[in-house]
Design a protein around this motif. Structure first.
Motif, PDB file in Angstrom:
ATOM      1  N   GLN A   1       0.811  -1.220   0.000  1.00  0.00           N
ATOM      2  CA  GLN A   1       0.000   0.000   0.000  1.00  0.00           C
ATOM      3  C   GLN A   1       0.847   1.273   0.000  1.00  0.00           C
ATOM      4  O   GLN A   1       0.518   2.252   0.665  1.00  0.00           O
ATOM      5  CB  GLN A   1      -0.982   0.001   1.171  1.00  0.00           C
ATOM      6  N   GLY A   2       1.958   1.245  -0.740  1.00  0.00           N
ATOM      7  CA  GLY A   2       2.791   2.433  -0.883  1.00  0.00           C
ATOM      8  C   GLY A   2       3.729   2.704   0.275  1.00  0.00           C
ATOM      9  O   GLY A   2       4.414   3.728   0.288  1.00  0.00           O
ATOM     10  N   LEU A   3       3.791   1.790   1.235  1.00  0.00           N
ATOM     11  CA  LEU A   3       4.641   1.980   2.416  1.00  0.00           C
ATOM     12  C   LEU A   3       5.877   1.091   2.326  1.00  0.00           C
ATOM     13  O   LEU A   3       5.771  -0.099   2.044  1.00  0.00           O
ATOM     14  CB  LEU A   3       3.866   1.654   3.691  1.00  0.00           C
ATOM     15  N   ALA A   4       7.039   1.680   2.572  1.00  0.00           N
ATOM     16  CA  ALA A   4       8.286   0.918   2.659  1.00  0.00           C
ATOM     17  C   ALA A   4       8.878   1.129   4.045  1.00  0.00           C
ATOM     18  O   ALA A   4       8.558   2.103   4.734  1.00  0.00           O
ATOM     19  CB  ALA A   4       9.276   1.359   1.584  1.00  0.00           C
ATOM     20  N   TYR A   5       9.725   0.198   4.452  1.00  0.00           N
ATOM     21  CA  TYR A   5      10.364   0.247   5.765  1.00  0.00           C
ATOM     22  C   TYR A   5      11.867   0.386   5.570  1.00  0.00           C
ATOM     23  O   TYR A   5      12.462  -0.334   4.766  1.00  0.00           O
ATOM     24  CB  TYR A   5      10.046  -1.026   6.550  1.00  0.00           C
ATOM     25  N   LEU A   6      12.471   1.309   6.306  1.00  0.00           N
ATOM     26  CA  LEU A   6      13.916   1.497   6.300  1.00  0.00           C
ATOM     27  C   LEU A   6      14.459   0.899   7.589  1.00  0.00           C
ATOM     28  O   LEU A   6      13.982   1.222   8.681  1.00  0.00           O
ATOM     29  CB  LEU A   6      14.237   2.997   6.226  1.00  0.00           C
ATOM     30  N   GLY A   7      15.453   0.032   7.479  1.00  0.00           N
ATOM     31  CA  GLY A   7      16.031  -0.585   8.661  1.00  0.00           C
ATOM     32  C   GLY A   7      17.492  -0.928   8.448  1.00  0.00           C
ATOM     33  O   GLY A   7      18.029  -0.802   7.347  1.00  0.00           O
ATOM     34  N   LEU A   8      18.119  -1.355   9.512  1.00  0.00           N
ATOM     35  CA  LEU A   8      19.496  -1.846   9.481  1.00  0.00           C
ATOM     36  C   LEU A   8      20.466  -0.797   8.919  1.00  0.00           C
ATOM     37  O   LEU A   8      21.468  -1.133   8.311  1.00  0.00           O
ATOM     38  CB  LEU A   8      19.565  -3.148   8.668  1.00  0.00           C
ATOM     39  N   LEU A   9      20.135   0.486   9.112  1.00  0.00           N
ATOM     40  CA  LEU A   9      21.037   1.540   8.641  1.00  0.00           C
ATOM     41  C   LEU A   9      22.334   1.434   9.425  1.00  0.00           C
ATOM     42  O   LEU A   9      22.345   1.529  10.652  1.00  0.00           O
ATOM     43  CB  LEU A   9      20.405   2.916   8.833  1.00  0.00           C
ATOM     44  N   THR A  10      23.411   1.199   8.713  1.00  0.00           N
ATOM     45  CA  THR A  10      24.705   0.927   9.344  1.00  0.00           C
ATOM     46  C   THR A  10      25.797   1.690   8.619  1.00  0.00           C
ATOM     47  O   THR A  10      25.870   1.652   7.391  1.00  0.00           O
ATOM     48  CB  THR A  10      25.035  -0.584   9.252  1.00  0.00           C
ATOM     49  N   VAL A  11      26.646   2.364   9.397  1.00  0.00           N
ATOM     50  CA  VAL A  11      27.846   3.001   8.865  1.00  0.00           C
ATOM     51  C   VAL A  11      29.013   2.520   9.717  1.00  0.00           C
ATOM     52  O   VAL A  11      28.920   2.487  10.947  1.00  0.00           O
ATOM     53  CB  VAL A  11      27.743   4.541   8.916  1.00  0.00           C
ATOM     54  N   ASP A  12      30.098   2.133   9.061  1.00  0.00           N
ATOM     55  CA  ASP A  12      31.313   1.733   9.770  1.00  0.00           C
ATOM     56  C   ASP A  12      31.589   2.770  10.861  1.00  0.00           C
ATOM     57  O   ASP A  12      31.633   3.968  10.584  1.00  0.00           O
ATOM     58  CB  ASP A  12      32.464   1.693   8.752  1.00  0.00           C
TER      59      ASP A  12
END
Length: 175
Positions: free
Chosen positions: A82-93
């Protein structure tokens, strides 16, 4: 720092991806950066089996950021329908944090959500106690929705809580 390149992760990337995620979220190595959860959670952040499950799922993708061929960051994008996405596991060294790569990963994730899943909105969950991280996401255009979701306190696959007070807040942004 050279400009990063972004690409979807493949199963062969899992060992390096797992090391990156664990180094950024848990233990003493995580404390080199500012976004760690090491004071709230011990144990693991994820495991190779979970990462392989994500890669095998057509409704999810992990984008890798590489600088001169070296894995420096990642982010997961998942189609919620329904047009929704999930952002997760954002990782930077942890040794490369505060250099703008997190912002670039969010931009790449949002573009991927629109292109791959036709998303019009992106949501994420953040541990409520992470006030500095919530503020950082707010500066990227995400807003608290007022919704909370339970943290899996008794599932060691997601870490060993240092407090039973952990809960996720939901943030959302129009794309």
């Amino acid at each position: 720092m050279s400009a990063p390149t972004f690409r979807p992760a493949a199963p062969d990337d899992v060992p390096a991806l797992h090391r990156l995620v664990e180094s950024a979220y848990r233990g003493d190595s995580a404390k080199a950066g500012w976004t760690h959860e090491a004071d709230l959670l011990g144990g693991q952040r994820t495991d190779p089996a979970e990462l392989l499950d994500i890669l095998a799922d057509a409704s999810r993708v992990i984008l890798l950021a590489e600088v001169e061929g070296v894995l420096t960051g990642c982010v997961q994008v998942a189609d919620q329908g329904q047009g929704l996405a999930y952002l997760g596991l954002l990782t930077v060294d942890p040794t490369r944090q505060a250099g703008g790569l997190g912002r670039l990963l969010i931009d790449a994730a949002e573009a991927e959500a629109v292109a791959r899943f036709k998303a019009t909105r992106m949501e994420m969950t953040v541990i409520r106690q992470r006030a500095e991280l919530i503020a950082w996401y707010e500066r990227r255009g995400y807003a608290l929705t007022g919704e909370t979701r339970p943290f899996p306190l008794d599932d060691e696959r997601f870490g060993l809580p240092q407090t039973r007070e952990l809960v996720f807040v939901v943030m959302e942004k129009a794309l």
